[in-house]
Design an enzyme around this catalytic site. Structure first.
Site, short mmCIF file in Angstrom:
data_model
loop_
_atom_site.label_atom_id
_atom_site.label_comp_id
_atom_site.label_asym_id
_atom_site.label_seq_id
_atom_site.Cartn_x
_atom_site.Cartn_y
_atom_site.Cartn_z
NE ARG A 164 -0.01 10.53 10.13
CZ ARG A 164 -0.51 9.50 9.44
NH1 ARG A 164 -1.68 9.01 9.74
NH2 ARG A 164 0.17 8.98 8.41
CB CYS A 176 -4.29 6.22 10.72
SG CYS A 176 -4.66 4.74 9.80
NE ARG A 209 -7.53 4.36 5.28
CZ ARG A 209 -6.67 5.07 6.03
NH1 ARG A 209 -6.86 5.19 7.32
NH2 ARG A 209 -5.65 5.68 5.47
CE LYS A 244 -1.69 1.59 4.06
NZ LYS A 244 -1.42 3.00 4.39
CG ASN A 245 2.27 2.62 3.51
OD1 ASN A 245 1.10 2.88 3.20
ND2 ASN A 245 2.63 2.40 4.76
CG ASP A 294 3.18 1.48 9.60
OD1 ASP A 294 3.41 1.67 8.40
OD2 ASP A 294 2.90 2.40 10.39
#
Ligand code: EPZ
Length: 417
Positions: free
Chosen positions: A121, A116, A398, A22-23, A306
């Site tokens: 952030r 998230c 997600r 995903k990243n 993570d």
């Protein structure tokens, strides 16, 4: 369809095929804005965050086609440099449209990104590095206005805090800037290496990705090309934990062991037997009682933030007491109260979680709040005594492709209700 019904006390055994990262996929999708030529990307995971990113590209005017896990993108018809608020707000990755749109159109207007709720952030580092290259940026209430009057000029830039996001923003801007940019204190994640490989395939001139200093020689334009996304190291780690906490056995295939060195060291420390091959990792915890371990998260190649929630679950049912310290995000413990509801013995002290292992967790009605915490609660439900309900499971959709289907193949008794 946003609740899961999980019958616990299961051992999870078997094979799992790991999906694309995903990243890595999210930033690479937005980097396609840097070229007007056709792009083909394989191993793109089917995730809601990816769907949002593709919708954002289409909202700008790009043409996309998703066929047999191959994504074709043609951004030649993009005309808009301000993506819509409702889509932008859904994902943190939206911030990676700022630099490409700015380079392409000489201006960009981006609403502040979502993502998230694991801390404040901020995006100050993204803004700072673009200003250093010569961009003019105005921060309004909830959006960023950027403009450039002349081409960006490459230079030596030290990023004051190691940031995956800001490193990616700077890489994308420097690729088409005039002259050479040297990024110092760059993030070293495998996803950064994959993005550099993708941009170099299109004709960029980037060396040093994966180290703390990246050299980028600006080019006039980028071409088209094909790219295969690297495997998802965090999905891999999550499934390794699934087998470890259920005292089972797993082989994760189509993955990259060298991206998980620190995670494998900690899993071995907890008593798991680990074997690795070219593209697979095997974990055996059958007949063992995991031992508690201490972890301190740090930027790659350190222990990944993570994987912090997943290892807290492992410590919850291990022998002894383990301390996990979170150094990257300032509010990544929200899932802990849900584990305590299940009988975990956890205390939070500043940015550390002190966990005294218990023999069993007990089923509860749980509430997810973020991606990795949500996946951790699902795994807790798989091993707890009784029937667990996990709410707000849109969080893990997600970032985990076919998560329930993959868990069911390993022996989990899980269904949407
Ligand atoms: C990326 O987030 C990942 N997200 C995160 O994964 C991952 O945890 C993080 O990198 C690891 O550092 C995506 O790739 C979509 P950062 P990002 O910039 O880019 C602070 C997941 O679960 N910071 O490396 O947002 C920031 O607050 C997600 O898949 C600033 O202060 O992370 C944090 O404390 C969660 N100013 C630290 O730096 C900025 O401008 C690292 O953030 C940017 C970041």
């Amino acid at each position: 369809m946003d609740k899961l019904y999980i019958e616990g006390d299961k051992k999870l055994n078997g094979n799992v095929i790991i999906s694309g990262s995903k990243n890595a996929a999210l930033p690479i999708l937005f980097m396609t804005i840097l070229t007007e030529e056709k792009i083909k990307i394989s191993n793109i995971p089917k995730l809601t965050d990816i769907t949002v990113a593709i919708e954002l590209l289409k909202s700008l005017g790009a043409k996309t086609k998703y066929q047999k896990k191959l994504l074709y993108i043609d951004t030649s018809s993009i005309k808009i440099y301000s993506p819509p608020y409702d889509l932008t707000k859904k994902i943190r990755a939206s911030i990676w449209m700022l630099a490409p749109l700015l380079i392409r159109f000489g201006q960009a207007k981006i609403f502040l990104p979502g993502g998230c709720k694991i801390g404040s952030r901020p995006i100050d580092l993204h803004v700072k590095v673009l200003i250093k290259l010569g961009a003019k940026i105005v921060l309004e209430k909830n959006y960023i206005s950027a403009s450039i009057r002349k081409p960006l000029i490459g230079k030596r830039i030290y990023i004051e805090k190691i940031s995956v996001g800001a490193t990616i923003t700077l890489m994308s801007a420097a690729t088409l800037a005039q002259g050479t940019t040297i990024i110092e204190n760059a993030a070293q994640e495998p996803e950064i290496i994959d993005i550099a490989k993708f941009l170099n395939t299109l004709g960029a001139n980037i060396i040093g990705a994966g180290s703390n200093t990246i050299f980028i020689k600006g080019v006039l334009k980028l071409n088209g090309g094909e790219h295969r996304i690297i495997p998802d190291r965090i999905e891999t780690g999550t499934f390794l934990i699934a087998a470890a906490v259920s005292k089972g056995f797993i082989i994760c295939r189509h993955t990259e062991p060298k991206h998980l060195k620190n995670v494998l060291i900690k899993l071995s420390e907890s008593g798991a037997e680990i074997e690795t091959g070219k593209d697979w990792i095997q974990l055996d915890m059958r007949g063992k009682k995991p031992k508690s371990i201490n972890i301190s998260t740090s930027p790659y190649p350190g222990f990944p933030t993570d994987m912090q929630p997943q290892f807290t679950l492992l410590n919850s049912i291990s022998q002894g007491e383990g301390i996990i310290t979170e150094n990257i995000f300032d509010n990544r413990f929200i899932y802990v109260s849900e584990l305590i509801k299940m009988g975990a013995q956890i205390k939070i002290k500043n940015n550390s979680i002190i966990c005294k292992g218990v023999s069993n967790l007990y089923a509860q009605n749980l509430f997810s709040n973020d991606l990795r915490g949500s996946a951790t609660l699902v795994l807790a439900g798989c091993i707890a005594k009784g029937i667990t309900i996990v709410n707000n499971v849109y969080h893990f959709k997600r970032g985990y492709e076919s998560f329930c289907e993959k868990l069911k193949k390993l022996g989990a008794n899980i269904k949407y209700i």
